[in-house]
Design a protein around this motif. Structure first.
Motif, PDB file in Angstrom:
ATOM      1  N   LEU A 244       0.642  -1.288  -0.033  1.00  0.00           N
ATOM      2  CA  LEU A 244      -0.579   0.305  -0.251  1.00  0.00           C
ATOM      3  C   LEU A 244       0.538   1.860  -0.290  1.00  0.00           C
ATOM      4  N   ALA A 245       2.085   1.500   0.683  1.00  0.00           N
ATOM      5  CA  ALA A 245       2.906   2.540   0.961  1.00  0.00           C
ATOM      6  C   ALA A 245       3.569   2.565  -0.768  1.00  0.00           C
ATOM      7  N   ARG A 246       3.506   1.902  -1.794  1.00  0.00           N
ATOM      8  CA  ARG A 246       3.904   1.416  -3.017  1.00  0.00           C
ATOM      9  C   ARG A 246       2.734   2.131  -4.139  1.00  0.00           C
ATOM     10  N   VAL A 247       1.615   1.489  -3.772  1.00  0.00           N
ATOM     11  CA  VAL A 247       0.464   1.217  -4.688  1.00  0.00           C
ATOM     12  C   VAL A 247      -1.001   1.996  -4.122  1.00  0.00           C
ATOM     13  N   GLY A 248      -1.446   2.880  -4.279  1.00  0.00           N
ATOM     14  CA  GLY A 248      -2.587   2.811  -3.375  1.00  0.00           C
ATOM     15  C   GLY A 248      -4.085   1.905  -4.100  1.00  0.00           C
ATOM     16  N   VAL A 249      -4.957   2.548  -3.474  1.00  0.00           N
ATOM     17  CA  VAL A 249      -6.026   1.605  -3.803  1.00  0.00           C
ATOM     18  C   VAL A 249      -7.452   2.112  -4.513  1.00  0.00           C
ATOM     19  N   GLU A 250      -7.286   3.546  -4.473  1.00  0.00           N
ATOM     20  CA  GLU A 250      -7.710   4.945  -5.209  1.00  0.00           C
ATOM     21  C   GLU A 250      -8.437   4.822  -6.027  1.00  0.00           C
ATOM     22  N   PRO A 251     -10.417   5.099  -6.936  1.00  0.00           N
ATOM     23  CA  PRO A 251     -10.066   4.922  -8.210  1.00  0.00           C
ATOM     24  C   PRO A 251      -9.524   6.819  -8.643  1.00  0.00           C
ATOM     25  N   SER A 252      -8.730   6.015  -9.962  1.00  0.00           N
ATOM     26  CA  SER A 252      -7.780   7.312 -11.156  1.00  0.00           C
ATOM     27  C   SER A 252      -9.191   8.793 -11.114  1.00  0.00           C
ATOM     28  N   GLY A 253     -10.088   7.511 -11.788  1.00  0.00           N
ATOM     29  CA  GLY A 253     -11.073   8.646 -12.629  1.00  0.00           C
ATOM     30  C   GLY A 253     -10.211   8.844 -14.147  1.00  0.00           C
ATOM     31  N   ASP A 254      -9.528   8.493 -13.909  1.00  0.00           N
ATOM     32  CA  ASP A 254      -8.596   8.589 -16.105  1.00  0.00           C
ATOM     33  C   ASP A 254      -8.720   7.353 -16.095  1.00  0.00           C
ATOM     34  N   PRO A 255      -8.317   7.434 -17.836  1.00  0.00           N
ATOM     35  CA  PRO A 255      -8.156   6.451 -18.451  1.00  0.00           C
ATOM     36  C   PRO A 255      -6.821   5.680 -18.022  1.00  0.00           C
ATOM     37  N   PHE A 256      -6.693   4.249 -18.309  1.00  0.00           N
ATOM     38  CA  PHE A 256      -6.028   3.221 -17.519  1.00  0.00           C
ATOM     39  C   PHE A 256      -4.298   3.316 -17.772  1.00  0.00           C
ATOM     40  N   ASN A 257      -3.936   4.104 -19.049  1.00  0.00           N
ATOM     41  CA  ASN A 257      -2.609   4.611 -19.178  1.00  0.00           C
ATOM     42  C   ASN A 257      -2.776   6.173 -19.055  1.00  0.00           C
ATOM     43  N   SER A 258      -2.774   6.900 -18.061  1.00  0.00           N
ATOM     44  CA  SER A 258      -2.732   8.201 -17.602  1.00  0.00           C
ATOM     45  C   SER A 258      -1.502   8.212 -17.375  1.00  0.00           C
ATOM     46  N   ILE A 259      -0.702  10.038 -17.241  1.00  0.00           N
ATOM     47  CA  ILE A 259      -0.038  10.340 -16.935  1.00  0.00           C
ATOM     48  C   ILE A 259       0.027  10.240 -15.615  1.00  0.00           C
ATOM     49  N   THR A 260      -0.694  10.687 -14.433  1.00  0.00           N
ATOM     50  CA  THR A 260      -1.762  11.164 -13.489  1.00  0.00           C
ATOM     51  C   THR A 260      -1.700   9.913 -12.434  1.00  0.00           C
ATOM     52  N   PHE A 261      -0.751  11.084 -10.777  1.00  0.00           N
ATOM     53  CA  PHE A 261      -0.047   9.805  -9.745  1.00  0.00           C
ATOM     54  C   PHE A 261      -0.948  10.607  -8.296  1.00  0.00           C
ATOM     55  N   ASP A 262      -1.807  10.055  -7.412  1.00  0.00           N
ATOM     56  CA  ASP A 262      -2.054  10.673  -5.910  1.00  0.00           C
ATOM     57  C   ASP A 262      -0.333  11.078  -5.404  1.00  0.00           C
TER      58      ASP A 262
ATOM     59  N   ILE B 287      -4.640   0.597 -12.613  1.00  0.00           N
ATOM     60  CA  ILE B 287      -4.363   0.883 -13.867  1.00  0.00           C
ATOM     61  C   ILE B 287      -2.653   1.014 -14.005  1.00  0.00           C
ATOM     62  N   ASN B 288      -1.970   1.249 -15.543  1.00  0.00           N
ATOM     63  CA  ASN B 288      -0.889   0.947 -15.694  1.00  0.00           C
ATOM     64  C   ASN B 288       0.045   0.904 -14.962  1.00  0.00           C
ATOM     65  N   THR B 289       0.467   2.990 -14.150  1.00  0.00           N
ATOM     66  CA  THR B 289       1.429   2.893 -13.457  1.00  0.00           C
ATOM     67  C   THR B 289       1.036   1.870 -12.377  1.00  0.00           C
TER      68      THR B 289
ATOM     69  N   MET C  11     -12.704  -1.838 -13.530  1.00  0.00           N
ATOM     70  CA  MET C  11     -13.536  -1.169 -14.860  1.00  0.00           C
ATOM     71  C   MET C  11     -13.182  -0.130 -14.924  1.00  0.00           C
ATOM     72  N   TYR C  12     -11.614   0.806 -15.415  1.00  0.00           N
ATOM     73  CA  TYR C  12     -11.291   1.778 -15.642  1.00  0.00           C
ATOM     74  C   TYR C  12     -12.038   2.670 -15.925  1.00  0.00           C
ATOM     75  N   ASP C  13     -11.841   3.779 -16.499  1.00  0.00           N
ATOM     76  CA  ASP C  13     -12.765   5.267 -15.840  1.00  0.00           C
ATOM     77  C   ASP C  13     -14.135   5.029 -15.499  1.00  0.00           C
ATOM     78  N   ALA C  14     -14.081   3.836 -15.961  1.00  0.00           N
ATOM     79  CA  ALA C  14     -15.833   3.506 -15.344  1.00  0.00           C
ATOM     80  C   ALA C  14     -16.436   2.494 -14.094  1.00  0.00           C
ATOM     81  N   ALA C  15     -15.450   2.851 -13.398  1.00  0.00           N
ATOM     82  CA  ALA C  15     -15.521   2.023 -12.616  1.00  0.00           C
ATOM     83  C   ALA C  15     -16.531   2.582 -11.468  1.00  0.00           C
TER      84      ALA C  15
END
Length: 330
Positions: A90-108, A119-121, A247-251
């Motif tokens: 959990l310290a390395r990867v979260g569990v929150e929906p991103s609301g963005d496409p699966f290959n977006s360059i977005t982070f918590d 998602i890919n990241t 289910m990607y950004d339709a989760a």
């Protein structure tokens, strides 16, 4: 145990669902995997269900192999949890929906990590957390786990698909380099990406996929073989993140309207988990705008709405495989 009457009723229900959706959704399809797939491949449609007692039902093209692609994220995440523990993962990867496409360059940005492992990241980070001396050992361990989930010792990486993935891999390489520059990932980027894409290139069938879902539904024990595929303590984490992020950004819409923990892939595959009850595997290559199987999504929607399989539905609403019992005299 599934009673004989219930077993036959489920068989009838799944066959009727398969027939109903066999000609559904051509007007909603925006892409196929692969894009140059011939017409006969585009029309493939398999639906399989496996009960936690090992009873299995199949309808349609359930023996046709296809690459897992993003569905692999579920099971690699499980191995990352096993190798590192829940807190460290959990310290390395979260569990929150991103609301963005699966290959977006977005982070918590608050917790300095990818939003979730679906998602890919987040999946790339999860692949980097799998223990092993090199890519070969990591992929061997991933394959060992996937075989335990499916009960199929013949599962393997399709090397042709892997080579294709590696040739068109700029986006994943870019994501890894960005994450390494931010301290979210370490080590050799090419190794991380090859590990991740090798998992994506493992081929299964809809029948295999239903057993993998049923293994999670049974608390990590394969209902066909009795083998434990993942420690029970991590099953809740895996299925929860499927429900909220699978289910990607339709989760979010999926969790609200369908309410069945699931993960989709661009092959047109969906794995569903109904805890303590069923696993489902769906394969239909026609994809919607989110990259989800058009037939698969609508079929799962009907399982929820018509058959009452939303995880928060009143159990009395379930009509799936329910044989009417005679009334008890008062």
């Amino acid at each position: 145990m599934v009673a004989v009457g219930e077993r036959e009723l489920v068989r009838t229900q799944l066959n009727e669902l398969h027939e109903k959706y066999r000609a559904f959704g051509e007007d909603r399809v925006v892409s196929y995997y692969p894009e140059d797939a011939p017409e006969e491949q585009r029309q493939l449609f398999g639906l399989a269900g496996t009960n936690v007692d090992g009873t299995q039902w199949q309808a349609g093209d359930c023996s046709v192999p296809f690459p897992l692609h993003s569905v692999s994220k579920v099971f690699t995440y499980g191995l990352a949890l096993e190798d590192n523990g829940a807190a460290a993962t959990l310290a390395r990867v979260g569990v929150e929906p991103s609301g963005d496409p699966f290959n977006s360059i977005t982070f918590d940005e608050v917790h300095h990590r990818p939003h979730n492992p679906m998602i890919n990241t987040g999946a790339l980070v999860a692949a980097s957390l799998v223990h092993g001396r090199d890519v070969d050992e990591k992929v061997d361990r991933i394959l060992e786990r996937y075989r335990a989930y499916s009960g199929n010792p013949a599962l393997a990486v399709d090397q042709r698909i892997l080579r294709q993935q590696l040739r068109s891999n700029d986006r994943n390489l870019g994501l890894c380099y960005v994450m390494r520059s931010l301290g979210m990932i370490s080590g050799d980027v090419d190794e991380v990406v090859e590990t991740y894409l090798s998992a994506c290139s493992i081929t299964v069938t809809a029948a295999d996929l239903s057993v993998m879902g049923a293994t999670l539904a049974k608390g990590g024990i394969n209902p066909m073989t009795g083998e434990r595929a993942v420690p029970r303590e991590y099953v809740r984490d895996i299925v929860s993140v499927m429900m909220t992020c699978g289910m990607y950004d339709a989760a979010g819409q999926w969790a609200n309207e369908v309410g069945i923990p699931a993960k989709s892939g661009v092959s047109g595959d969906i794995v569903c988990v109904l805890p303590r009850y069923f696993g489902f595997g769906v394969y239909s290559p026609g994809l919607d705008v989110h990259g989800n199987s058009v037939r698969g999504v609508e079929l799962c929607r009907e399982l929820s709405e018509t058959f009452g399989l939303h995880v928060f539905a009143d159990p009395a609403d379930s009509r799936f495989g329910r044989v009417a019992q005679p009334a008890v005299a008062g």
